[in-house]
Scaffold this active site. Structure first.
Site, PDB file in Angstrom:
ATOM      1  N   ASP A 179      21.478   6.117 -28.451  1.00 27.15           N
ATOM      2  CA  ASP A 179      22.111   7.340 -28.945  1.00 27.15           C
ATOM      3  C   ASP A 179      21.068   8.208 -29.630  1.00 27.15           C
ATOM      4  O   ASP A 179      20.185   7.688 -30.327  1.00 27.15           O
ATOM      5  CB  ASP A 179      23.215   7.002 -29.949  1.00 27.15           C
ATOM      6  CG  ASP A 179      24.495   7.775 -29.681  1.00 27.15           C
ATOM      7  OD1 ASP A 179      24.413   8.875 -29.100  1.00 27.15           O
ATOM      8  OD2 ASP A 179      25.577   7.281 -30.052  1.00 27.15           O
ATOM      9  N   HIS A 204      19.326  17.205 -28.557  1.00 24.47           N
ATOM     10  CA  HIS A 204      20.266  16.399 -29.334  1.00 24.47           C
ATOM     11  C   HIS A 204      20.330  14.934 -28.893  1.00 24.47           C
ATOM     12  O   HIS A 204      20.815  14.089 -29.647  1.00 24.47           O
ATOM     13  CB  HIS A 204      21.670  17.009 -29.241  1.00 24.47           C
ATOM     14  CG  HIS A 204      21.803  18.313 -29.964  1.00 24.47           C
ATOM     15  ND1 HIS A 204      22.415  18.415 -31.204  1.00 24.47           N
ATOM     16  CD2 HIS A 204      21.409  19.567 -29.650  1.00 24.47           C
ATOM     17  CE1 HIS A 204      22.393  19.675 -31.597  1.00 24.47           C
ATOM     18  NE2 HIS A 204      21.782  20.397 -30.669  1.00 24.47           N
TER      19      HIS A 204
END
Length: 475
Positions: free
Chosen positions: A382, A169
Site C-alpha cells: 500500500d 499516491h
C-alpha cells in the site's frame, strides 16, 4: 495556509464532486475525502481551479452544476470529458489493470495491452491540452497520481513553463519490477518533466531515483537533502521528495467523540458483550490482503484456544469492481473463508467472524473504529493506507492496538508503536493477534497516545503546505 501570490491549478483523474440524478433532478455535491477537505481552503485562498473528469456523460447539465458548485464552495472546476470507451481503456484498463498491480508488486495481475496504453497516452494529452488552454503565467500546477503520469511531458510540448508538481499516491516499484512495463522509458521520461515529484515514502523515492538513473543515462544526482533529492536531467533540475500523506486529525477525533458516534459504538459492543473486537475495513481489492488476514485469524483461534468466545473479527469489505473476474474470484474466496471459519469455530452465542459486505456511513465507520480494541491493517502492499491513521485518530480513549503490515507506507512513521507484521506470514500475524489481545492497558495507552500525537502533528494540512512550499521553491 497563508495567502499566496500564485493561482493553484489542481489536476486529478476525477473532479472532487459527485454528480447525481434522482427522479430527473440533477445535483452536485463536494466529495468527502480527506484530500478534498484539506485542499478546499487552499483552493479558495488562491483563486484555485480544479481540472478533471466529472464522472458523468453529456446528458448532465454540467455548466449549470459547475456554476452552482463555484457559488457554494468558492473555487472553480473545469471538466475534461471522456467517452465510455476512453474510461474503459485509460482508467479501468491501463491505469487499473496495468499500473495498479505492477506498482503494488503483483505482476501476475497485470494486463499489458497496447490499445489501452495508446488510449492512456491520448487521455493524458487531452488533460494537458485542457490545462494549457486555461493556465496563466505564474500558476502553480499540481497533478495527482498514476492515471496522469504523462501530463507533464505533454504540457511541456504545449509550451507550458509554469511550475509543475506531481504527487504519486501509490507505491513506486523497484527497478526490476518497473522494467517489466513495456513502455517504461516513455513513462519515466514523462515523470522527469515535472519540477517536483512527490512520493509517499523514502523507499518509493529511492526506487524512482534508481529507475531514472538506470533507464535515463543523462540523469544524475546533484544534491541530497533529508526530504528530497535534486536530479539533473539534461538541462533541467528535478526535485524528488517524499511527503507522507495524512488525514484531518481534528475532524476524525472530534466526530468520534460526538454523542451520536458514542451511542453507535456502545450499541456495537453491547451486541458483542465481553469480547475484544478486531476490525478490518477494506475496499474489495487483491492488494489489501483480506484472505491472508482471515487465514491468520483462523490460525490464531487454532493456536490459542484461550481466544475462543473472547474475541471476534468484524471484517468490513466495501464492494468494488464486482464485474471484473479477479475481483469476483476474490469475493468468492473471502466468502468461502468466512464460512469455513464460522462453521468450524462458532458456538452458541458466539460467531468468530462478522462479515459486512457494504460501505458504512460516516457515523457507523467511526463507531466501528471507536468500538474496536484491535485494528488489523494488513495490506500486501500500500502507498500509505489511511485506515490506520483514521483508526488511531478515532481511538479517543487511547485503548486501541494497531496491527500494521510492514508493506504499508504508514509503517514508516507508525511502525514503532504499532505491531508490525508480514501479511504473508500467517503464523506471525496470528501471534500478533494474541499479543494485541493480551497487551496490558498501560502499554496500549502509551502506544496509542504516541500514534495519535504524531498524526495530530503531521496532519493532511501540513502535508499540503509542505508540498506547495517545496513546489514554489522548485522553480
Amino acid at each position: 495556509m497563508s495567502q499566496q501570490s500564485h493561482r493553484l491549478l489542481m489536476v486529478s483523474n476525477r473532479l472532487p464532486v459527485v454528480v447525481s440524478c434522482v427522479e430527473g433532478r440533477w445535483d452536485i455535491s463536494a466529495g468527502s475525502g480527506g484530500l478534498v477537505t484539506a485542499l478546499s481552503p487552499v483552493m479558495k485562498q488562491n483563486d484555485g481551479l480544479w481540472i478533471g473528469w466529472p464522472g458523468c456523460g453529456e446528458e448532465a447539465p454540467l455548466n449549470e452544476l459547475l456554476s452552482r458548485f463555484r457559488a457554494e464552495e468558492g473555487y472553480r472546476l473545469h471538466p475534461v470529458p471522456l467517452t465510455e470507451e476512453e474510461v474503459e481503456r485509460y482508467y479501468w484498463g491501463f491505469s487499473n489493470e496495468t499500473l495498479w498491480p505492477l506498482f503494488h508488486d503483483l505482476l501476475g495481475n497485470c494486463n499489458f495491452s497496447l490499445e489501452n496504453w495508446q488510449t492512456y497516452r491520448q487521455v493524458n494529452e487531452r488533460f494537458a491540452r485542457t490545462i494549457a488552454e486555461v493556465c496563466k503565467a505564474g500558476d502553480l500546477l499540481w497533478v495527482h497520481d498514476y492515471q496522469l503520469t504523462l501530463v507533464g511531458a505533454y504540457l511541456r510540448k504545449h509550451g507550458v513553463r509554469q511550475a509543475l508538481g506531481y504527487f504519486h499516491h501509490i507505491p513506486f516499484p523497484s527497478l526490476d519490477l518497473f522494467r517489466r512495463l513495456p513502455w517504461n522509458l516513455e513513462l519515466i521520461r514523462g515523470l522527469m518533466e515535472y519540477d517536483l515529484l512527490g512520493f509517499q515514502t523514502l523507499r518509493d523515492r529511492r526506487n524512482f531515483i534508481r529507475c531514472a538513473h538506470s533507464l535515463l543515462p543523462d540523469t544524475e544526482v546533484i544534491r541530497r537533502h533529508r526530504h528530497h533529492t535534486t536530479l539533473r536531467h539534461g538541462q533541467r533540475k528535478v526535485r524528488v521528495g517524499h511527503f507522507p500523506i495524512s488525514i484531518d486529525f481534528d475532524e476524525f477525533n472530534d466526530a468520534a467523540a460526538s454523542k451520536e458516534v458514542d451511542e453507535a459504538a456502545w450499541f456495537l459492543h453491547e451486541n458483542i458483550e465481553g469480547r475484544q473486537l478486531l476490525l478490518g475495513v477494506d475496499r474489495l481489492d487483491y492488494t489489501k490482503g483480506i484472505p491472508e488476514r482471515l487465514l491468520a485469524f483462523e490460525r490464531a483461534l487454532a493456536k490459542y484456544p484461550d481466544l475462543m468466545r473472547k474475541i471476534s473479527l468484524v471484517q468490513v469489505v466495501v464492494p468494488s469492481r464486482t464485474m471484473v473476474p479477479d475481483y469476483r474470484d476474490l469475493k468468492g474466496q473471502i466468502d468461502q473463508l468466512v464460512g469455513r471459519i464460522n462453521a468450524q469455530y462458532s458456538e452458541h452465542g458466539w460467531i468468530p467472524v462478522h462479515y459486512v459486505y457494504r460501505s458504512l456511513d460516516r457515523v457507523q465507520l467511526l463507531a466501528h473504529y471507536r468500538a474496536a480494541e484491535i485494528a488489523l491493517v494488513t495490506p500486501l502492499c500500500d502507498g500509505m493506507n489511511l485506515v490506520a491513521k483514521e483508526y488511531c485518530a478515532s481511538s479517543v480513549h487511547n485503548n486501541g492496538v494497531l496491527i500494521l503490515s510492514e508493506f504499508a507506507g504508514a509503517a514508516d512513521t507508525m511502525g514503532e508503536n504499532a505491531l508490525l507484521v508480514n501479511p504473508y506470514d500467517i503464523e506471525g500475524t496470528a501471534d500478533a493477534i494474541r499479543q494485541a489481545f493480551t497487551m496490558p492497558q498501560h502499554e496500549r495507552k502509551r502506544r496509542m497516545s504516541v500514534l495519535r500525537a504524531d498524526i495530530r502533528r503531521n496532519d493532511v494540512h501540513r502535508w499540503v503546505r509542505r508540498f506547495i512550499e517545496t513546489l514554489q521553491r522548485s522553480r
